[in-house]
Design a protein around this motif. Structure first.
Motif, PDB file in Angstrom:
ATOM      1  N   ARG A  47       0.840  -1.208   0.000  1.00 26.91           N
ATOM      2  CA  ARG A  47       0.000   0.000   0.000  1.00 26.91           C
ATOM      3  C   ARG A  47       0.874   1.257   0.000  1.00 26.91           C
ATOM      4  O   ARG A  47       0.574   2.234  -0.695  1.00 26.91           O
ATOM      5  CB  ARG A  47      -0.921  -0.005   1.217  1.00 26.91           C
ATOM      6  N   GLU A  50       2.305   2.223  -3.449  1.00 22.20           N
ATOM      7  CA  GLU A  50       1.400   2.587  -4.537  1.00 22.20           C
ATOM      8  C   GLU A  50       1.676   3.994  -5.070  1.00 22.20           C
ATOM      9  O   GLU A  50       1.579   4.244  -6.277  1.00 22.20           O
ATOM     10  CB  GLU A  50      -0.047   2.481  -4.080  1.00 22.20           C
ATOM     11  N   ASP A 127      -8.276   3.936  -3.666  1.00 25.75           N
ATOM     12  CA  ASP A 127      -8.587   3.066  -2.539  1.00 25.75           C
ATOM     13  C   ASP A 127      -8.857   1.620  -2.953  1.00 25.75           C
ATOM     14  O   ASP A 127      -9.376   0.832  -2.166  1.00 25.75           O
ATOM     15  CB  ASP A 127      -9.791   3.603  -1.770  1.00 25.75           C
ATOM     16  N   ALA A 128      -8.505   1.254  -4.200  1.00 23.39           N
ATOM     17  CA  ALA A 128      -8.777  -0.105  -4.676  1.00 23.39           C
ATOM     18  C   ALA A 128      -7.957  -1.150  -3.933  1.00 23.39           C
ATOM     19  O   ALA A 128      -8.364  -2.305  -3.807  1.00 23.39           O
ATOM     20  CB  ALA A 128      -8.509  -0.212  -6.174  1.00 23.39           C
ATOM     21  N   GLY A 129      -6.776  -0.767  -3.441  1.00 22.81           N
ATOM     22  CA  GLY A 129      -5.952  -1.679  -2.664  1.00 22.81           C
ATOM     23  C   GLY A 129      -5.080  -2.571  -3.525  1.00 22.81           C
ATOM     24  O   GLY A 129      -5.242  -2.660  -4.748  1.00 22.81           O
ATOM     25  N   ARG A 155      -1.973  -0.707  -9.690  1.00 24.69           N
ATOM     26  CA  ARG A 155      -2.293  -1.405  -8.451  1.00 24.69           C
ATOM     27  C   ARG A 155      -1.111  -2.274  -8.024  1.00 24.69           C
ATOM     28  O   ARG A 155      -0.609  -3.077  -8.829  1.00 24.69           O
ATOM     29  CB  ARG A 155      -3.551  -2.263  -8.609  1.00 24.69           C
ATOM     30  N   GLU A 205      -7.785  -9.781   3.962  1.00 24.40           N
ATOM     31  CA  GLU A 205      -8.411  -8.568   4.493  1.00 24.40           C
ATOM     32  C   GLU A 205      -7.778  -7.321   3.898  1.00 24.40           C
ATOM     33  O   GLU A 205      -8.461  -6.325   3.634  1.00 24.40           O
ATOM     34  CB  GLU A 205      -8.269  -8.536   6.016  1.00 24.40           C
ATOM     35  N   VAL A 207      -6.016  -6.887   0.911  1.00 24.15           N
ATOM     36  CA  VAL A 207      -6.023  -6.651  -0.533  1.00 24.15           C
ATOM     37  C   VAL A 207      -7.426  -6.275  -0.986  1.00 24.15           C
ATOM     38  O   VAL A 207      -8.420  -6.558  -0.310  1.00 24.15           O
ATOM     39  CB  VAL A 207      -5.519  -7.888  -1.315  1.00 24.15           C
ATOM     40  N   GLY A 208      -7.492  -5.655  -2.169  1.00 23.86           N
ATOM     41  CA  GLY A 208      -8.787  -5.271  -2.719  1.00 23.86           C
ATOM     42  C   GLY A 208      -9.333  -6.259  -3.712  1.00 23.86           C
ATOM     43  O   GLY A 208     -10.547  -6.340  -3.925  1.00 23.86           O
ATOM     44  N   THR A 209      -8.439  -7.034  -4.345  1.00 25.34           N
ATOM     45  CA  THR A 209      -8.838  -8.001  -5.359  1.00 25.34           C
ATOM     46  C   THR A 209      -7.963  -9.237  -5.234  1.00 25.34           C
ATOM     47  O   THR A 209      -6.756  -9.130  -4.981  1.00 25.34           O
ATOM     48  CB  THR A 209      -8.690  -7.424  -6.779  1.00 25.34           C
ATOM     49  N   LYS A 229     -14.314 -10.270  -3.485  1.00 27.38           N
ATOM     50  CA  LYS A 229     -12.981  -9.861  -3.946  1.00 27.38           C
ATOM     51  C   LYS A 229     -12.387 -10.804  -4.986  1.00 27.38           C
ATOM     52  O   LYS A 229     -11.430 -10.448  -5.667  1.00 27.38           O
ATOM     53  CB  LYS A 229     -12.009  -9.796  -2.755  1.00 27.38           C
ATOM     54  N   ARG A 429     -16.674 -10.560 -10.368  1.00 27.93           N
ATOM     55  CA  ARG A 429     -16.385 -11.390  -9.202  1.00 27.93           C
ATOM     56  C   ARG A 429     -17.176 -12.689  -9.302  1.00 27.93           C
ATOM     57  O   ARG A 429     -18.372 -12.669  -9.545  1.00 27.93           O
ATOM     58  CB  ARG A 429     -16.784 -10.653  -7.905  1.00 27.93           C
TER      59      ARG A 429
END
Length: 430
Positions: A47, A50, A127-129, A155, A205, A207-209, A229, A429
């Motif tokens: 993070r 990024e 904020d996608a992570g 990302r 928890e 990561v975003g994807t 996700k 997803r």
């Protein structure tokens, strides 16, 4: 520094990847030593990296990726000379087979196709992570197919290599960050036992994807633990179609390549061929071409269970009086099968040739495989005329024989746009 912390310090000779610890530089430990807290720190560090990733101009990012691919393509490069021997052993491929496979995969993410993908890319929300990529163990180098689109949409990426092949991803990232140091905080590679809920909880928890390759059961488990996700790439199969007007020699030469590459382990590996022409003629030419490829791309060491299964398939064909090739077990198996149902291949370059005078019947024959088909190698106008109907069954790649296993970066794997999977909400997803 993230690169120093989580990439292998050396190429190990065992199956256990070796990492240099953050807290104590120079101390090496295996992937079995990962803790939930340590993996959580990896995601947190990504993070933080990024911002530097987003500051890299497009042309400089493309140049770094293109230069790294250009370095990894020649087998004489320092990276490949260090990587290939242990990688071939771990993957169970011959050195020639590994060379052909890496050329097919890496060629698809060279600068030209990467630029085509970039033309459609736009940065993901801030904020996608980070992205977690859970890589498959059956094919080497697939990390590049996930890494490229993720970096293009800015990302950060954590590549989880399988325990059976922990070498390629960290070796590639080492070379990539050497060419573009600003990427060092935004990419990482690690190996740990998959499916450990406690160990993976901080990662899922944070990561975003999650882009995951694997069996359906494993994908469902990930979705349960990281709802909303997961973008799953499950097991699929591919086939060939040869029209009556197609050049049989050319078709057989290409189909043999689509069977033999990666020793028939990929989702784009051809397992069966339907032909409106002379099935025995096509099978005979396939036999010749597979024999030639067995010399140029020798198969890797056979798995005992695969050998037993193929021997059973051969014996059954003999008992039924079917035409079959006279190849040695390791060279491949070709059987002319009058029954039209598509069956999975038992491996070891085994392919069934199905005579089908009316190719228009094929979509109906394949209907029960809807959603589990990946690619079709098409030869002749009759075969290509089936493209729209086969696409309705979920086939995501169409190519001439010999080109099926060489998709470029713009391919919609499983029908999933690689950019949309990283920038759009729930429609991707599953």
């Amino acid at each position: 520094m993230l690169r120093d912390a989580f990439l292998p310090a050396t190429f190990p000779h065992s199956r256990e990847p070796v990492f240099r610890a953050v807290e104590r530089p120079g101390i090496r430990y295996s992937a079995a030593r990962w803790t939930p807290e340590a993996l959580g720190r990896v995601v947190a560090a990504l993070r933080e990296g990024e911002e530097a990733l987003r500051a890299i101009p497009d042309d400089e990012l493309l140049a770094a990726g293109g230069d790294t691919i250009s370095t990894f393509l020649p087998t004489v490069s320092l990276e490949r000379r260090a990587l290939d021997p242990p990688l071939a052993r771990l993957c169970g491929l011959s050195k020639e087979g590994l060379r052909a496979g890496l050329e097919a995969v890496l060629g698809g993410v060279r600068r030209e196709p990467a630029a085509m993908l970039l033309a459609r890319a736009h940065p993901a929300p801030v904020d996608a992570g980070p992205v977690l990529a859970v890589l498959a163990s059956n094919l080497p180098a697939l990390a590049v197919q996930i890494l490229l689109p993720a970096l293009l949409v800015r990302r950060p990426v954590l590549l989880k290599s399988p325990s059976a092949e922990p070498l390629f991803a960290p070796a590639f990232l080492t070379a990539l960050t050497r060419r573009e140091p600003r990427l060092a905080g935004a990419v990482a590679a690690a190996t740990w036992p998959g499916g450990d809920a406690r160990l993976e909880a901080p990662v899922l928890e944070g990561v975003g994807t999650v882009l995951a390759y694997g069996e359906q059961k494993a994908l469902e488990d990930l979705e349960r633990r990281a709802p909303g996700k997961v973008v799953g790439y499950g097991p699929k199969t591919s086939f060939g179609v040869v029209g009556a007007s197609a050049d049989v020699r050319v078709a057989a030469e290409g189909l043999a390549r689509d069977v033999a590459l990666f020793d028939q382990r990929g989702c784009l590996s051809v397992v069966a061929v339907y032909t409106a022409g002379d099935a025995e003629e096509l099978a005979g030419r396939l036999e010749t071409e597979l024999l030639d490829l067995a010399r140029r791309w020798p198969p890797g060491p056979p798995v005992r269970t695969d050998s037993a299964t193929v021997q059973h398939v051969r014996l059954e064909a003999e008992m039924r009086g079917l035409w079959q090739s006279d190849l040695a077990l390791r060279q491949g198996t070709v059987i002319v099968e009058p029954k039209l149902a598509l069956l999975p291949s038992p491996g070891l370059r085994t392919v069934r040739v199905h005579p089908l005078e009316d190719l228009n019947r094929l979509p109906e024959i394949l209907a029960r495989w809807r959603g589990r088909l990946q690619g079709a190698a098409l030869a002749g106008e009759e075969a290509w005329a089936l493209e729209p109907r086969l696409a309705d069954l979920g086939v995501s790649r169409f190519a001439a024989p010999g080109e099926l296993q060489s998709p470029d970066a713009t391919w919609l794997n499983g029908g999933i746009d690689p950019l949309a999977a990283l920038t759009s909400p729930s429609p991707w997803r599953r």
